[in-house]
Write a protein that holds these residues in place. Structure first.
Motif, mmCIF file in Angstrom:
data_model
loop_
_atom_site.group_PDB
_atom_site.id
_atom_site.type_symbol
_atom_site.label_atom_id
_atom_site.label_comp_id
_atom_site.label_asym_id
_atom_site.label_seq_id
_atom_site.Cartn_x
_atom_site.Cartn_y
_atom_site.Cartn_z
ATOM 1 N N VAL A 118 0.849 -1.187 0.000
ATOM 2 C CA VAL A 118 0.000 0.000 0.000
ATOM 3 C C VAL A 118 0.886 1.239 0.000
ATOM 4 O O VAL A 118 2.015 1.220 0.508
ATOM 5 C CB VAL A 118 -0.957 0.039 1.210
ATOM 6 C CG1 VAL A 118 -1.954 -1.109 1.167
ATOM 7 C CG2 VAL A 118 -0.185 0.027 2.520
ATOM 8 N N LEU A 119 0.380 2.287 -0.595
ATOM 9 C CA LEU A 119 1.105 3.553 -0.692
ATOM 10 C C LEU A 119 0.377 4.615 0.119
ATOM 11 O O LEU A 119 -0.838 4.800 -0.026
ATOM 12 C CB LEU A 119 1.198 3.990 -2.154
ATOM 13 C CG LEU A 119 1.614 5.440 -2.427
ATOM 14 C CD1 LEU A 119 3.037 5.698 -1.935
ATOM 15 C CD2 LEU A 119 1.480 5.774 -3.910
ATOM 16 N N THR A 120 1.126 5.302 0.979
ATOM 17 C CA THR A 120 0.586 6.424 1.742
ATOM 18 C C THR A 120 1.329 7.692 1.319
ATOM 19 O O THR A 120 2.559 7.685 1.210
ATOM 20 C CB THR A 120 0.752 6.200 3.255
ATOM 21 O OG1 THR A 120 0.079 5.010 3.628
ATOM 22 C CG2 THR A 120 0.159 7.368 4.039
ATOM 23 N N ILE A 121 0.575 8.767 1.087
ATOM 24 C CA ILE A 121 1.157 10.017 0.590
ATOM 25 C C ILE A 121 1.017 11.100 1.652
ATOM 26 O O ILE A 121 -0.086 11.360 2.150
ATOM 27 C CB ILE A 121 0.464 10.464 -0.706
ATOM 28 C CG1 ILE A 121 0.501 9.340 -1.738
ATOM 29 C CG2 ILE A 121 1.119 11.721 -1.269
ATOM 30 C CD1 ILE A 121 -0.352 9.612 -2.950
ATOM 31 N N GLU A 122 2.121 11.710 1.991
ATOM 32 C CA GLU A 122 2.136 12.823 2.935
ATOM 33 C C GLU A 122 2.961 13.954 2.323
ATOM 34 O O GLU A 122 3.769 13.733 1.416
ATOM 35 C CB GLU A 122 2.733 12.407 4.282
ATOM 36 C CG GLU A 122 2.003 11.279 4.986
ATOM 37 C CD GLU A 122 0.630 11.685 5.509
ATOM 38 O OE1 GLU A 122 0.360 12.912 5.550
ATOM 39 O OE2 GLU A 122 -0.152 10.791 5.881
ATOM 40 N N GLY A 123 2.761 15.152 2.831
ATOM 41 C CA GLY A 123 3.526 16.272 2.312
ATOM 42 C C GLY A 123 3.569 17.424 3.290
ATOM 43 O O GLY A 123 2.795 17.477 4.241
ATOM 44 N N ASP A 124 4.512 18.323 3.052
ATOM 45 C CA ASP A 124 4.675 19.474 3.943
ATOM 46 C C ASP A 124 4.937 20.727 3.105
ATOM 47 O O ASP A 124 6.050 20.955 2.635
ATOM 48 C CB ASP A 124 5.828 19.222 4.906
ATOM 49 C CG ASP A 124 6.011 20.368 5.905
ATOM 50 O OD1 ASP A 124 5.064 21.166 6.059
ATOM 51 O OD2 ASP A 124 7.093 20.450 6.506
ATOM 52 N N SER A 125 3.898 21.518 2.907
ATOM 53 C CA SER A 125 4.006 22.828 2.258
ATOM 54 C C SER A 125 2.624 23.445 2.199
ATOM 55 O O SER A 125 1.825 23.133 1.315
ATOM 56 C CB SER A 125 4.587 22.728 0.851
ATOM 57 O OG SER A 125 4.579 24.008 0.237
ATOM 58 N N ALA A 126 2.347 24.328 3.146
ATOM 59 C CA ALA A 126 1.036 24.978 3.165
ATOM 60 C C ALA A 126 0.829 25.812 1.904
ATOM 61 O O ALA A 126 -0.291 25.919 1.387
ATOM 62 C CB ALA A 126 0.905 25.841 4.415
ATOM 63 N N GLN A 127 1.912 26.366 1.379
ATOM 64 C CA GLN A 127 1.794 27.236 0.210
ATOM 65 C C GLN A 127 1.528 26.435 -1.068
ATOM 66 O O GLN A 127 0.646 26.769 -1.859
ATOM 67 C CB GLN A 127 3.065 28.071 0.047
ATOM 68 C CG GLN A 127 2.952 29.184 -1.005
ATOM 69 C CD GLN A 127 4.194 30.061 -1.037
ATOM 70 O OE1 GLN A 127 5.125 29.851 -0.266
ATOM 71 N NE2 GLN A 127 4.193 31.052 -1.919
ATOM 72 N N LEU A 128 2.290 25.335 -1.246
ATOM 73 C CA LEU A 128 2.121 24.532 -2.462
ATOM 74 C C LEU A 128 0.841 23.712 -2.452
ATOM 75 O O LEU A 128 0.195 23.523 -3.484
ATOM 76 C CB LEU A 128 3.309 23.575 -2.626
ATOM 77 C CG LEU A 128 4.525 24.054 -3.404
ATOM 78 C CD1 LEU A 128 5.582 22.959 -3.422
ATOM 79 C CD2 LEU A 128 4.135 24.431 -4.826
ATOM 80 N N PHE A 129 0.488 23.195 -1.275
ATOM 81 C CA PHE A 129 -0.624 22.261 -1.197
ATOM 82 C C PHE A 129 -1.946 22.918 -0.799
ATOM 83 O O PHE A 129 -2.943 22.238 -0.575
ATOM 84 C CB PHE A 129 -0.295 21.144 -0.194
ATOM 85 C CG PHE A 129 0.981 20.412 -0.528
ATOM 86 C CD1 PHE A 129 1.360 20.186 -1.843
ATOM 87 C CD2 PHE A 129 1.815 19.959 0.479
ATOM 88 C CE1 PHE A 129 2.529 19.515 -2.163
ATOM 89 C CE2 PHE A 129 2.993 19.288 0.177
ATOM 90 C CZ PHE A 129 3.353 19.060 -1.139
ATOM 91 N N GLY A 130 -1.942 24.221 -0.688
ATOM 92 C CA GLY A 130 -3.171 24.916 -0.327
ATOM 93 C C GLY A 130 -3.518 26.006 -1.325
ATOM 94 O O GLY A 130 -3.001 26.032 -2.450
ATOM 95 N N GLY A 131 -4.386 26.918 -0.917
ATOM 96 C CA GLY A 131 -4.779 28.017 -1.799
ATOM 97 C C GLY A 131 -5.845 27.609 -2.796
ATOM 98 O O GLY A 131 -6.389 26.497 -2.759
ATOM 99 N N SER A 132 -6.129 28.483 -3.724
ATOM 100 C CA SER A 132 -7.208 28.233 -4.690
ATOM 101 C C SER A 132 -6.763 27.358 -5.861
ATOM 102 O O SER A 132 -7.602 26.782 -6.566
ATOM 103 C CB SER A 132 -7.731 29.573 -5.232
ATOM 104 O OG SER A 132 -6.659 30.348 -5.768
ATOM 105 N N HIS A 133 -5.438 27.228 -6.074
ATOM 106 C CA HIS A 133 -4.927 26.407 -7.179
ATOM 107 C C HIS A 133 -3.756 25.556 -6.693
ATOM 108 O O HIS A 133 -2.614 25.729 -7.143
ATOM 109 C CB HIS A 133 -4.492 27.293 -8.349
ATOM 110 C CG HIS A 133 -5.587 28.146 -8.900
ATOM 111 N ND1 HIS A 133 -6.611 27.641 -9.674
ATOM 112 C CD2 HIS A 133 -5.828 29.476 -8.756
ATOM 113 C CE1 HIS A 133 -7.433 28.621 -10.018
ATOM 114 N NE2 HIS A 133 -6.979 29.746 -9.457
ATOM 115 N N PRO A 134 -4.021 24.613 -5.768
ATOM 116 C CA PRO A 134 -2.921 23.802 -5.214
ATOM 117 C C PRO A 134 -2.288 22.926 -6.288
ATOM 118 O O PRO A 134 -2.861 22.660 -7.346
ATOM 119 C CB PRO A 134 -3.620 22.955 -4.151
ATOM 120 C CG PRO A 134 -5.033 22.851 -4.629
ATOM 121 C CD PRO A 134 -5.334 24.178 -5.273
ATOM 122 N N ILE A 135 -1.103 22.493 -5.985
ATOM 123 C CA ILE A 135 -0.368 21.651 -6.924
ATOM 124 C C ILE A 135 -1.095 20.321 -7.130
ATOM 125 O O ILE A 135 -1.770 19.816 -6.229
ATOM 126 C CB ILE A 135 1.073 21.439 -6.404
ATOM 127 C CG1 ILE A 135 2.025 21.160 -7.563
ATOM 128 C CG2 ILE A 135 1.124 20.335 -5.352
ATOM 129 C CD1 ILE A 135 3.480 21.311 -7.187
#
Length: 204
Positions: free
Chosen positions: A69-86
């Motif tokens: 199984v694959l689990t995905i985590e990340g750390d970047s409020a700027q990249l992963f949030g907002g109106s057009h996240p990555i």
């Protein structure tokens, strides 16, 4: 000959044999079931409408077929949030898309992947893309993306069967333990012979 002393000595041998057998029981071997390289990747926001790719190699280090199984985590409020996240996409080496979605819907997700055969290696391509409509607020943003591949091994017989020595190791047996058991049995037989001779002498 003092029969009580002989009996006590033999029982002491039995107890000692049990103690050695217990101490000779091997510890369960531990190993990494799978290896994934790299596990964590630093990403920098690409230009709007562009993407960034990298590969992750996952290898089964055992002789068993393993569910993964694959689990995905990340750390970047700027990249992963907002109106057009990555946007995050992961594709296996057959070209099948196993993960695809905007970061908020993908982070924290657990995805069941195809099982890995014995010593099989598979390459996954990870891709992050910034939507074309993203504004300047994403310019120069960076973060990390963690792809955790987790396998579980069941108590099944390996594809290549264990040798007799392996079977002894798994059950806690050893040559030393068997030798002590044999010595104890011989001692008990000796005691029986001594007792029989003592009885014949007393009735003579």
């Amino acid at each position: 000959m003092n029969i009580r002393k002989v009996t006590a000595a033999l029982w002491a041998t039995v107890v000692a044999s049990g103690l050695v057998a217990a101490s000779a029981t091997p510890a369960v071997a531990t190993q990494e079931l799978i290896e994934a390289t790299p596990a964590t990747t630093t990403i920098v926001a690409p230009a709007p409408g562009h993407s960034q790719d990298w590969q992750v190699d996952v290898r089964n280090t055992t002789t068993q077929t393993l569910p993964v199984v694959l689990t995905i985590e990340g750390d970047s409020a700027q990249l992963f949030g907002g109106s057009h996240p990555i946007h995050v996409e992961i594709v296996d080496d057959s070209g099948e898309v196993v993960v695809s979605g905007a970061a908020p819907s993908v982070l924290g997700a657990t995805v069941e992947l195809d099982a890995l055969g014995a010593h099989e290696e598979r390459r996954y391509t990870a891709r992050v893309a910034l939507p074309r409509s993203a504004g300047n607020e994403y310019q120069g943003a960076s973060g990390t993306l963690d792809l955790s591949f987790v396998a579980s091994a069941e108590a099944t017989t390996p594809e290549t069967g264990p040798s007799p020595d392996d079977a002894l190791a798994h059950t806690g047996g050893s040559g030393t333990t068997l030798a002590l058991i044999a010595a104890t049995a011989l001692g008990m037989l000796t005691l029986g012979a001594v007792l029989a001779a003592r009885r014949r002498k007393e009735h003579a």
